[in-house]
Design an enzyme around this catalytic site. Sequence first.
Site: not given
Ligand code: ADP
Length: 393
Positions: A7, A279, A325, A328, A204-206, A235, A202, A378, A176, A87
Amino acid sequence: MKIMSINAGSSSLKFQLFDMQDEKVLVSGLFERIGIDGRYTIKYNGEKITENIELNDHTQAVNILLEKLIALNIISSLDEIDGVGHRIVQGGDKYSKSVLITDEVIQDIESFKDLAPLHNPAGLLGIHALKENLPNAKMVAVFDTAFHQTMPKASYLYPVPYSWYEDYKIRKYGFHGTSHRYIAEKMKEVLGRDDLKIISCHIGNGGSITAIKDGKSIDTTMGFTPLAGIMMGTRSGDIDPSIIPYVMEKEGKNAGEIIDDLNKKSGLLGISEVSPDSRDIEQGISEGNWKCALAEEMYVKRVVKYIAEYYVLLDKADVIVFTAGIGENGINVRKEIVENLSALGIKLDYEANDVRGELRKISTDDSSTLVYIVPTDEELMIARDTLELVQNG
Ligand code: ADP
């Protein structure tokens, strides 16, 4: 068979090497700050090695990576790597599945860079770096957009002049896809059925949410670019497009600068003015920061809106899945989302929800719809596609 998944970002390169006999990760890691100064992290056998080392370009990073794999006795010869899966973010409307990389595929990835100016050129850097260092391994492209090619026209078209689609390919592509496909396959395995109606979140950050019917994407929240849909870390997700020229005039900025603000300074960060990281937002809430509380409330509201929309689109759903993120690990965000779905008869098992990063059912037995946490993978999907094409492609 050993397969590597890659990636590549514009200044980074993440990798995992799998032994496909048991789908075990032999080694994983990250080369970062490529072209800036350089650092790598390699994880294997429960150990982590980090070193600052000058990395001029991706080819040099891959060269060092392969040297390390041999020096650490992870492989004894480069010939052991049978295939490499890359990817690639944008596959346009041409690629609905993964393909062996040929000159034509490279040209296509190049030609789609108009649609993914940050991502596709980075993917090509990864392809060229691996081709130079491993000329005998087969290379496979795994597109983020491919899974969404099954969306019907009514889902992927925007209500704009039809000629924009014909002339410029303006449509929803969705992203994604590799993660949403993993979720679809995992739920099929867990529930033992393939006629499932799944809402895959899905986040996460995105983040993107996808409505999946019988293993196929029928709608998804990201659009022409990954800026659309739900609110994300930095975003905005969907906004009224008229805001763009209005703020351009107010702030004397051009369109590119405003899009940059919508990509990098909006979302959880823009509202909380604290952080894009959930967090930090939760920490802010516990300290009484009202902007953090507002950011989370808005985030949850937008996710709930799409889950509800897809619940109707699918004519009810069998299962709602949380992954990535926040999906999960975000115990509180999941709780807020599911509580806001009570009108649909969806009920959270609070005790089961008190967990991070584990495949688990978190709905009560009398919930109208199953709710699951499923850690996404992924890289494994990329490796599986690559193995399949190396063997049968
Ligand atoms: P990306 O889209 O960059 O792959 P991720 O899937 O790693 O992002 O997700 C990042 C997000 O997941 C962040 O907002 C982070 O706060 C959240 N995250 C990761 N670990 C935890 C945790 N233990 N508790 C709460 N949120 C978490």
